[in-house]
Write a protein that holds these residues in place. Structure first.
Motif, PDB file in Angstrom:
ATOM      1  N   VAL A 110       0.882  -1.189   0.065  1.00  0.00           N
ATOM      2  CA  VAL A 110      -0.130   0.082  -0.043  1.00  0.00           C
ATOM      3  C   VAL A 110       0.841   1.148  -0.093  1.00  0.00           C
ATOM      4  CG1 VAL A 110      -1.634   1.319   1.349  1.00  0.00           C
ATOM      5  CG2 VAL A 110      -1.789  -1.260   1.136  1.00  0.00           C
ATOM      6  N   THR A 111       0.672   2.063  -0.932  1.00  0.00           N
ATOM      7  CA  THR A 111       1.512   3.319  -1.110  1.00  0.00           C
ATOM      8  C   THR A 111       0.632   4.498  -0.830  1.00  0.00           C
ATOM      9  OG1 THR A 111       2.819   2.212  -2.920  1.00  0.00           O
ATOM     10  CG2 THR A 111       3.034   4.701  -2.597  1.00  0.00           C
ATOM     11  N   ALA A 112       1.244   5.520   0.029  1.00  0.00           N
ATOM     12  CA  ALA A 112       0.409   6.619   0.444  1.00  0.00           C
ATOM     13  C   ALA A 112       1.100   7.767  -0.637  1.00  0.00           C
ATOM     14  CB  ALA A 112       0.733   6.951   1.907  1.00  0.00           C
ATOM     15  N   THR A 113      -0.157   8.387  -1.055  1.00  0.00           N
ATOM     16  CA  THR A 113       0.157   9.559  -2.194  1.00  0.00           C
ATOM     17  C   THR A 113      -0.101  10.860  -1.479  1.00  0.00           C
ATOM     18  OG1 THR A 113      -1.529   9.123  -3.407  1.00  0.00           O
ATOM     19  CG2 THR A 113       0.325   7.676  -3.771  1.00  0.00           C
ATOM     20  N   GLY A 114       0.424  11.993  -2.009  1.00  0.00           N
ATOM     21  CA  GLY A 114      -0.010  13.530  -1.807  1.00  0.00           C
ATOM     22  C   GLY A 114       0.325  13.750  -0.538  1.00  0.00           C
ATOM     23  N   PRO A 115       0.137  15.163  -0.043  1.00  0.00           N
ATOM     24  CA  PRO A 115       0.450  15.782   1.153  1.00  0.00           C
ATOM     25  C   PRO A 115      -0.663  15.167   2.448  1.00  0.00           C
ATOM     26  CG  PRO A 115      -0.841  17.330  -0.333  1.00  0.00           C
ATOM     27  CD  PRO A 115      -0.722  15.957  -0.967  1.00  0.00           C
ATOM     28  N   GLU A 116       0.195  15.317   3.478  1.00  0.00           N
ATOM     29  CA  GLU A 116      -0.699  15.092   4.699  1.00  0.00           C
ATOM     30  C   GLU A 116      -1.783  15.836   4.818  1.00  0.00           C
ATOM     31  OE1 GLU A 116       1.854  14.498   8.113  1.00  0.00           O
ATOM     32  OE2 GLU A 116       3.033  13.134   7.550  1.00  0.00           O
ATOM     33  N   GLY A 117      -2.820  15.535   5.341  1.00  0.00           N
ATOM     34  CA  GLY A 117      -4.028  16.516   5.787  1.00  0.00           C
ATOM     35  C   GLY A 117      -4.876  16.552   4.266  1.00  0.00           C
ATOM     36  N   ALA A 118      -4.596  16.068   3.445  1.00  0.00           N
ATOM     37  CA  ALA A 118      -5.301  16.299   2.141  1.00  0.00           C
ATOM     38  C   ALA A 118      -6.441  15.918   2.126  1.00  0.00           C
ATOM     39  CB  ALA A 118      -4.570  15.883   0.772  1.00  0.00           C
ATOM     40  N   VAL A 119      -6.732  14.541   2.712  1.00  0.00           N
ATOM     41  CA  VAL A 119      -7.930  13.738   2.975  1.00  0.00           C
ATOM     42  C   VAL A 119      -8.951  14.296   4.242  1.00  0.00           C
ATOM     43  CG1 VAL A 119      -8.924  11.493   3.138  1.00  0.00           C
ATOM     44  CG2 VAL A 119      -6.969  11.614   1.750  1.00  0.00           C
ATOM     45  N   LYS A 120     -10.013  14.537   3.834  1.00  0.00           N
ATOM     46  CA  LYS A 120     -11.033  15.017   4.928  1.00  0.00           C
ATOM     47  C   LYS A 120     -12.187  13.985   4.976  1.00  0.00           C
ATOM     48  CE  LYS A 120      -8.556  18.852   5.226  1.00  0.00           C
ATOM     49  NZ  LYS A 120      -7.875  19.036   6.531  1.00  0.00           N
ATOM     50  N   VAL A 121     -12.486  13.483   6.031  1.00  0.00           N
ATOM     51  CA  VAL A 121     -13.489  12.716   6.244  1.00  0.00           C
ATOM     52  C   VAL A 121     -14.767  13.573   6.583  1.00  0.00           C
ATOM     53  CG1 VAL A 121     -14.451  10.925   7.754  1.00  0.00           C
ATOM     54  CG2 VAL A 121     -12.044  11.102   7.568  1.00  0.00           C
ATOM     55  N   PRO A 122     -15.707  13.208   5.572  1.00  0.00           N
ATOM     56  CA  PRO A 122     -17.185  13.809   5.821  1.00  0.00           C
ATOM     57  C   PRO A 122     -17.634  13.815   7.223  1.00  0.00           C
ATOM     58  CG  PRO A 122     -16.886  12.255   3.779  1.00  0.00           C
ATOM     59  CD  PRO A 122     -15.903  11.985   4.600  1.00  0.00           C
ATOM     60  N   ALA A 123     -18.376  14.619   7.576  1.00  0.00           N
ATOM     61  CA  ALA A 123     -18.715  14.748   9.123  1.00  0.00           C
ATOM     62  C   ALA A 123     -19.984  13.892   9.404  1.00  0.00           C
ATOM     63  CB  ALA A 123     -19.204  16.142   9.508  1.00  0.00           C
ATOM     64  N   ASP A 124     -20.951  13.750   8.326  1.00  0.00           N
ATOM     65  CA  ASP A 124     -21.833  12.886   8.415  1.00  0.00           C
ATOM     66  C   ASP A 124     -21.745  11.324   8.018  1.00  0.00           C
ATOM     67  OD1 ASP A 124     -21.733  13.278   5.919  1.00  0.00           O
ATOM     68  OD2 ASP A 124     -23.889  13.937   5.829  1.00  0.00           O
ATOM     69  N   VAL A 125     -20.410  10.813   7.831  1.00  0.00           N
ATOM     70  CA  VAL A 125     -20.420   9.619   7.238  1.00  0.00           C
ATOM     71  C   VAL A 125     -20.502   8.247   8.166  1.00  0.00           C
ATOM     72  CG1 VAL A 125     -17.671   9.396   7.644  1.00  0.00           C
ATOM     73  CG2 VAL A 125     -18.784   8.287   5.785  1.00  0.00           C
ATOM     74  N   ASP A 126     -20.997   7.445   7.844  1.00  0.00           N
ATOM     75  CA  ASP A 126     -21.432   6.375   8.772  1.00  0.00           C
ATOM     76  C   ASP A 126     -20.660   5.096   8.306  1.00  0.00           C
ATOM     77  OD1 ASP A 126     -22.197   4.315  10.564  1.00  0.00           O
ATOM     78  OD2 ASP A 126     -24.004   4.216   9.803  1.00  0.00           O
ATOM     79  N   LEU A 127     -19.392   4.898   8.837  1.00  0.00           N
ATOM     80  CA  LEU A 127     -18.314   3.979   8.005  1.00  0.00           C
ATOM     81  C   LEU A 127     -18.934   2.672   8.607  1.00  0.00           C
ATOM     82  CD1 LEU A 127     -14.971   5.440   9.444  1.00  0.00           C
ATOM     83  CD2 LEU A 127     -16.148   5.802   7.272  1.00  0.00           C
ATOM     84  N   VAL A 128     -19.321   2.030   9.694  1.00  0.00           N
ATOM     85  CA  VAL A 128     -20.046   0.890   9.898  1.00  0.00           C
ATOM     86  C   VAL A 128     -21.176   0.664   9.137  1.00  0.00           C
ATOM     87  CG1 VAL A 128     -21.057  -0.529  11.681  1.00  0.00           C
ATOM     88  CG2 VAL A 128     -19.230   0.978  12.281  1.00  0.00           C
ATOM     89  N   GLY A 129     -22.160   1.352   8.859  1.00  0.00           N
ATOM     90  CA  GLY A 129     -23.255   1.465   8.167  1.00  0.00           C
ATOM     91  C   GLY A 129     -22.779   0.910   6.479  1.00  0.00           C
ATOM     92  N   MET A 130     -21.841   1.842   6.187  1.00  0.00           N
ATOM     93  CA  MET A 130     -21.393   1.515   4.802  1.00  0.00           C
ATOM     94  C   MET A 130     -20.870   0.063   4.453  1.00  0.00           C
ATOM     95  SD  MET A 130     -19.511   4.990   3.519  1.00  0.00           S
ATOM     96  CE  MET A 130     -18.572   4.334   1.966  1.00  0.00           C
ATOM     97  N   VAL A 131     -19.991  -0.254   5.517  1.00  0.00           N
ATOM     98  CA  VAL A 131     -19.687  -1.880   5.353  1.00  0.00           C
ATOM     99  C   VAL A 131     -20.613  -2.557   5.526  1.00  0.00           C
ATOM    100  CG1 VAL A 131     -18.158  -3.513   6.425  1.00  0.00           C
ATOM    101  CG2 VAL A 131     -17.248  -0.999   6.221  1.00  0.00           C
ATOM    102  N   ARG A 132     -21.721  -2.315   6.623  1.00  0.00           N
ATOM    103  CA  ARG A 132     -22.723  -3.280   6.764  1.00  0.00           C
ATOM    104  C   ARG A 132     -23.697  -3.356   5.374  1.00  0.00           C
ATOM    105  NH1 ARG A 132     -24.313  -1.166  10.957  1.00  0.00           N
ATOM    106  NH2 ARG A 132     -23.685  -2.956  12.429  1.00  0.00           N
ATOM    107  N   ARG A 133     -23.936  -2.351   4.724  1.00  0.00           N
ATOM    108  CA  ARG A 133     -24.876  -2.466   3.623  1.00  0.00           C
ATOM    109  C   ARG A 133     -24.006  -3.160   2.476  1.00  0.00           C
ATOM    110  NH1 ARG A 133     -25.782   2.927   5.456  1.00  0.00           N
ATOM    111  NH2 ARG A 133     -24.154   3.956   4.440  1.00  0.00           N
ATOM    112  N   SER A 134     -22.582  -3.001   2.346  1.00  0.00           N
ATOM    113  CA  SER A 134     -22.070  -3.908   1.378  1.00  0.00           C
ATOM    114  C   SER A 134     -21.766  -5.487   1.606  1.00  0.00           C
ATOM    115  CB  SER A 134     -20.724  -3.223   1.220  1.00  0.00           C
ATOM    116  OG  SER A 134     -19.854  -3.476   2.400  1.00  0.00           O
ATOM    117  N   VAL A 135     -21.748  -5.699   2.739  1.00  0.00           N
ATOM    118  CA  VAL A 135     -21.590  -7.227   3.171  1.00  0.00           C
ATOM    119  C   VAL A 135     -22.834  -7.874   3.483  1.00  0.00           C
ATOM    120  CG1 VAL A 135     -19.181  -6.712   3.543  1.00  0.00           C
ATOM    121  CG2 VAL A 135     -20.815  -6.843   5.547  1.00  0.00           C
TER     122      VAL A 135
END
Length: 333
Positions: free
Chosen positions: A213-238
């Motif tokens: 796995v290769t990291a690219t781009g500057p640090e802090g460039a990725v912003k996590v959306p405030a309303d994202v439900d990570l567990v819900g996204m995985v649950r819906r996919s599996v």
């Protein structure tokens, strides 16, 4: 989170994980240390609701149910099969803290409160299973991709990797992802983030990542959306989408079928075939099980909706009549 609240949550998890029974809020109040400090009932229930929400947000599979058909209050427990390996969404700093806590779990500082909680359960008459009374936190994954993915989430950098679709022998595709988090679900780890190629949020099973796995781009460039439900996204996919809850409507004769009334909700008075009674609404989880319950009340309960439940009850009543007629005929001969 205060240390007192954290300790209370740990004790609550121990309590609900160590028994197969559904425990009511009042019973939990007398077992779990910390709840007795509530000055009144209202304060306790506010505290308990906050704790339940906190556990659910952490991915702890809290079940609600009743011990028997005649119980009037809901109870709570944690299913071991769903909890094992921790269905918990952890931020990077939380994952680090849990990894350290895993090493300290058997220390006297933590072992004492854990054993004390189990003793309180037994004293309250709760059946405790020893094997389920111990929690073994797991914060790390055995896959080589786990550590660099977690580091990328923490530093806010995009990652590129080769990912195999499906099972062994599936097509290997190169992905560039803005990582939002690494989530554990059913004993497997998933990367959740924004797929730059698909231009959409996606989740990827970490064990299917091939190579580095290769990291690219500057640090802090990725912003996590405030309303994202990570567990819900995985649950819906599996997992398949849950079925919509269903209800049934019954007419129940006045003053009769008290068991059905306790199981359901009385909506109001209702006449049927000129007879007084009430309309009762019941949750329909199994047509077969509910049909047996209703048929046992004979003419005191009539299904209004849905048709398949009414048909199932009629079939059971006709079968009972036929069986009675056969017995009577045999006795007469």
């Amino acid at each position: 989170m205060s240390s007192a609240r954290a300790e209370r949550l740990v004790n609550l998890v121990l309590c609900l994980l160590s028994t197969r029974q559904f425990l009511t809020a009042e019973r939990i109040r007398g077992i779990v240390p910390g709840y007795a400090d509530a000055p009144n009932d209202e304060a306790f229930f506010r505290m308990f609701e906050r704790d339940k929400n906190e556990l659910r947000e952490l991915g702890v599979p809290l079940e609600t149910g009743r011990r028997g058909a005649f119980d009037t209050a809901d109870g709570y427990r944690i299913a071991r099969s769903d909890y094992e390996l921790g269905e918990i969404d952890l931020a990077p700093d939380e994952a680090t803290a849990v990894a350290l806590a895993a090493r300290l779990w058997d220390s006297p500082e933590l072992a004492g409160p854990a054993h004390g909680a189990l003793r309180k359960l037994r004293a309250a008459g709760v059946e405790v299973e020893e094997d389920q009374g111990r929690i073994q936190p797991r914060a790390g994954g055995g896959d080589p991709a786990f550590a660099p993915l977690l580091a990328a989430v923490q530093t806010g950098r995009a990652v590129t990797f080769e990912h195999r679709r499906g099972g062994p022998g599936g097509e290997v595709v190169r992905r560039t992802v803005e990582p939002w988090g690494v989530v554990s679900m059913r004993g497997r780890w998933y990367l959740v983030g924004f797929d730059r190629i698909r231009q959409a949020p996606r989740s990827f099973r970490v064990s299917r990542i091939v190579g580095p796995v290769t990291a690219t781009g500057p640090e802090g460039a990725v912003k996590v959306p405030a309303d994202v439900d990570l567990v819900g996204m995985v649950r819906r996919s599996v997992e398949p989408a849950p079925a919509e809850p269903r209800t049934s409507r019954l007419w129940v004769a006045a003053g009769r079928a008290h068991g059905l009334r306790r199981l359901g909700t009385v909506r109001g008075p209702l006449e049927h075939a000129g007879l007084p009674g009430d309309e009762v609404e019941l949750e329909l989880r199994s047509v077969d099980v509910l049909a047996r319950w209703i048929a046992g009340h004979g003419p005191d309960a009539v299904v209004l909706d849905p048709p398949e439940l009414a048909k199932a009850v009629r079939e059971r009543l006709l079968a009972a009549v036929s069986a009675h007629a056969a017995v009577s005929s045999g006795a007469g001969s």
